[in-house]
Write a protein that holds these residues in place. Structure first.
Motif, PDB file in Angstrom:
ATOM      1  N   ALA A  29      16.725  18.751  24.295  1.00 50.95           N
ATOM      2  CA  ALA A  29      18.125  18.836  24.707  1.00 50.95           C
ATOM      3  C   ALA A  29      18.230  19.435  26.106  1.00 50.95           C
ATOM      4  CB  ALA A  29      18.906  19.683  23.706  1.00 50.95           C
ATOM      5  N   ASP A  30      17.313  20.335  26.445  1.00 48.42           N
ATOM      6  CA  ASP A  30      17.319  20.941  27.778  1.00 48.42           C
ATOM      7  C   ASP A  30      17.009  19.900  28.845  1.00 48.42           C
ATOM      8  OD1 ASP A  30      17.211  23.565  29.428  1.00 48.42           O
ATOM      9  OD2 ASP A  30      15.360  22.533  29.989  1.00 48.42           O
ATOM     10  N   PHE A  31      16.053  19.011  28.569  1.00 45.89           N
ATOM     11  CA  PHE A  31      15.728  17.937  29.516  1.00 45.89           C
ATOM     12  C   PHE A  31      16.942  17.032  29.707  1.00 45.89           C
ATOM     13  CE2 PHE A  31      12.849  13.963  30.199  1.00 45.89           C
ATOM     14  CZ  PHE A  31      13.095  13.996  31.562  1.00 45.89           C
ATOM     15  N   LYS A  32      17.631  16.716  28.625  1.00 50.07           N
ATOM     16  CA  LYS A  32      18.813  15.866  28.725  1.00 50.07           C
ATOM     17  C   LYS A  32      19.894  16.541  29.570  1.00 50.07           C
ATOM     18  CE  LYS A  32      22.278  13.402  25.969  1.00 50.07           C
ATOM     19  NZ  LYS A  32      22.057  12.111  26.659  1.00 50.07           N
ATOM     20  N   ALA A  33      20.032  17.857  29.412  1.00 48.83           N
ATOM     21  CA  ALA A  33      21.090  18.582  30.122  1.00 48.83           C
ATOM     22  C   ALA A  33      20.727  18.894  31.575  1.00 48.83           C
ATOM     23  CB  ALA A  33      21.390  19.882  29.386  1.00 48.83           C
ATOM     24  N   ARG A  34      19.489  19.302  31.810  1.00 54.49           N
ATOM     25  CA  ARG A  34      19.117  19.797  33.146  1.00 54.49           C
ATOM     26  C   ARG A  34      18.197  18.866  33.922  1.00 54.49           C
ATOM     27  NH1 ARG A  34      16.780  25.142  34.119  1.00 54.49           N
ATOM     28  NH2 ARG A  34      15.379  24.878  32.340  1.00 54.49           N
ATOM     29  N   GLY A  35      17.673  17.860  33.254  1.00 54.73           N
ATOM     30  CA  GLY A  35      16.776  16.942  33.937  1.00 54.73           C
ATOM     31  C   GLY A  35      15.522  17.630  34.443  1.00 54.73           C
ATOM     32  N   TYR A  36      15.110  17.241  35.649  1.00 57.36           N
ATOM     33  CA  TYR A  36      13.863  17.760  36.192  1.00 57.36           C
ATOM     34  C   TYR A  36      14.011  19.123  36.860  1.00 57.36           C
ATOM     35  CZ  TYR A  36      11.965  13.221  35.084  1.00 57.36           C
ATOM     36  OH  TYR A  36      11.548  12.113  34.399  1.00 57.36           O
ATOM     37  N   SER A  37      15.176  19.747  36.709  1.00 56.84           N
ATOM     38  CA  SER A  37      15.331  21.117  37.204  1.00 56.84           C
ATOM     39  C   SER A  37      14.574  22.102  36.333  1.00 56.84           C
ATOM     40  CB  SER A  37      16.815  21.507  37.254  1.00 56.84           C
ATOM     41  OG  SER A  37      17.508  20.699  38.167  1.00 56.84           O
ATOM     42  N   GLY A  38      14.275  21.697  35.100  1.00 58.50           N
ATOM     43  CA  GLY A  38      13.529  22.562  34.185  1.00 58.50           C
ATOM     44  C   GLY A  38      12.157  21.987  33.897  1.00 58.50           C
ATOM     45  N   GLY A  39      11.501  22.553  32.914  1.00 54.78           N
ATOM     46  CA  GLY A  39      10.174  22.092  32.509  1.00 54.78           C
ATOM     47  C   GLY A  39       9.886  22.543  31.096  1.00 54.78           C
ATOM     48  N   SER A  40       8.831  22.006  30.511  1.00 50.87           N
ATOM     49  CA  SER A  40       8.466  22.376  29.147  1.00 50.87           C
ATOM     50  C   SER A  40       7.440  23.504  29.166  1.00 50.87           C
ATOM     51  CB  SER A  40       7.882  21.167  28.413  1.00 50.87           C
ATOM     52  OG  SER A  40       6.540  20.934  28.810  1.00 50.87           O
ATOM     53  N   HIS A  41       7.020  23.916  27.974  1.00 54.31           N
ATOM     54  CA  HIS A  41       5.937  24.896  27.849  1.00 54.31           C
ATOM     55  C   HIS A  41       4.605  24.185  27.619  1.00 54.31           C
ATOM     56  CE1 HIS A  41       9.494  27.470  26.828  1.00 54.31           C
ATOM     57  NE2 HIS A  41       8.854  28.277  27.639  1.00 54.31           N
ATOM     58  N   GLY A  42       4.525  22.922  28.017  1.00 52.15           N
ATOM     59  CA  GLY A  42       3.296  22.161  27.850  1.00 52.15           C
ATOM     60  C   GLY A  42       3.500  20.842  27.130  1.00 52.15           C
ATOM     61  N   CYS A  43       4.602  20.730  26.420  1.00 46.75           N
ATOM     62  CA  CYS A  43       4.876  19.493  25.688  1.00 46.75           C
ATOM     63  C   CYS A  43       5.362  18.392  26.628  1.00 46.75           C
ATOM     64  CB  CYS A  43       5.935  19.743  24.611  1.00 46.75           C
ATOM     65  SG  CYS A  43       5.323  20.686  23.192  1.00 46.75           S
ATOM     66  N   VAL A  44       5.376  17.173  26.103  1.00 47.95           N
ATOM     67  CA  VAL A  44       5.941  16.031  26.807  1.00 47.95           C
ATOM     68  C   VAL A  44       7.379  15.880  26.319  1.00 47.95           C
ATOM     69  CG1 VAL A  44       5.772  13.558  27.245  1.00 47.95           C
ATOM     70  CG2 VAL A  44       3.682  14.913  26.978  1.00 47.95           C
ATOM     71  N   ASN A  45       8.334  16.244  27.156  1.00 47.31           N
ATOM     72  CA  ASN A  45       9.754  16.197  26.785  1.00 47.31           C
ATOM     73  C   ASN A  45      10.339  14.813  27.022  1.00 47.31           C
ATOM     74  OD1 ASN A  45      10.762  19.527  27.973  1.00 47.31           O
ATOM     75  ND2 ASN A  45       9.708  18.914  26.122  1.00 47.31           N
ATOM     76  N   VAL A  46      11.183  14.368  26.087  1.00 44.41           N
ATOM     77  CA  VAL A  46      11.916  13.108  26.204  1.00 44.41           C
ATOM     78  C   VAL A  46      13.405  13.428  26.144  1.00 44.41           C
ATOM     79  CG1 VAL A  46      12.344  10.854  25.135  1.00 44.41           C
ATOM     80  CG2 VAL A  46      10.034  11.839  25.098  1.00 44.41           C
ATOM     81  N   ARG A  47      14.225  12.722  26.966  1.00 41.27           N
ATOM     82  CA  ARG A  47      15.663  13.015  26.954  1.00 41.27           C
ATOM     83  C   ARG A  47      16.503  11.935  26.281  1.00 41.27           C
ATOM     84  NH1 ARG A  47      16.760  12.864  33.474  1.00 41.27           N
ATOM     85  NH2 ARG A  47      15.743  10.891  33.956  1.00 41.27           N
ATOM     86  N   ASP A  48      15.881  10.829  25.887  1.00 40.62           N
ATOM     87  CA  ASP A  48      16.598   9.757  25.195  1.00 40.62           C
ATOM     88  C   ASP A  48      16.262   9.838  23.706  1.00 40.62           C
ATOM     89  OD1 ASP A  48      17.446   7.304  24.077  1.00 40.62           O
ATOM     90  OD2 ASP A  48      17.203   6.264  25.995  1.00 40.62           O
TER      91      ASP A  48
END
Length: 206
Positions: A166-185
């Motif tokens: 949900a963070d990737f969907k909201a903030r896009g590439y302004s954030g990052g994960s703790h190592g996982c591969v994040n998907v926003r769709d």
């Protein structure tokens, strides 16, 4: 700048090359082979030695023929274009993850079934690269380390997983994960989640 460089100047380079029609994906800040080819094409067009590396003359020509990228051009919200699949992705059932194009392609026998944008871990918690297998799936999961929700998790490397963010969907590439591969769709990932089986291959590459 040359292959292997990773910084914000590379992001600007890629955005400027994209303005001129030489770079056909969202800027990643990583100077990989596709960036090198784009630089070579620009150099050839401008009568410079086509080294694929950025020296003073190349940068001067580039800045003279392009404009300073906007924030939207540096980190566009648009869907990223797939790059050429890694050779390891061309056989079998594979979640093929490219760090350079920031995409995940669900592939079966060399054909792309579905594709989506992804983001990765930060410098301190990088997403591991290599060939792995999906070792377990969890439709509903909460991180035991970071206490964040990880829907549609497909684990592949010691706690690292492909999952909806949900963070990737909201903030896009302004954030990052703790190592996982994040998907926003979420809808697209949910459909792939239903198809992927434990034991399917995962390839994470540049």
């Amino acid at each position: 700048m040359a292959e292997g460089t990773e910084n914000e100047r590379v992001r600007e380079l890629q955005a400027r090359l994209r303005q001129l029609g030489h770079f056909h994906r969202s800027p990643t800040a990583f100077y990989g082979s596709m960036t090198g080819k784009a630089v070579s094409a620009f150099q050839q067009e401008r009568g410079l030695p086509a080294t694929g590396e950025v020296d003073g003359d190349t940068w001067a020509k580039l800045t003279a023929t392009s404009r300073r990228p906007t924030a939207g051009e540096l980190r566009p919200p648009t869907t990223n274009e797939l790059d050429k699949p890694d050779a390891r992705c061309m056989t079998g059932r594979v979640l093929c993850v490219s760090k350079e194009s920031r995409t995940l392609a669900w592939m079966i026998d060399g054909k792309v079934v579905s594709a989506m944008d992804v983001r990765f871990g930060s410098e301190n918690t990088p997403t591991r690269e290599g060939t792995f297998q999906v070792d377990r799936k969890e439709r509903h999961w909460k991180s035991t380390l970071y206490h964040t929700s990880m829907p549609y998790s497909m684990f592949f490397s010691r706690g690292q997983a492909v999952h909806y963010s949900a963070d990737f969907k909201a903030r896009g590439y302004s954030g990052g994960s703790h190592g996982c591969v994040n998907v926003r769709d979420m809808d697209r990932l949910a459909a792939v989640f239903e198809q992927v089986k434990v034991g399917d291959k995962v390839v994470v590459h540049w």
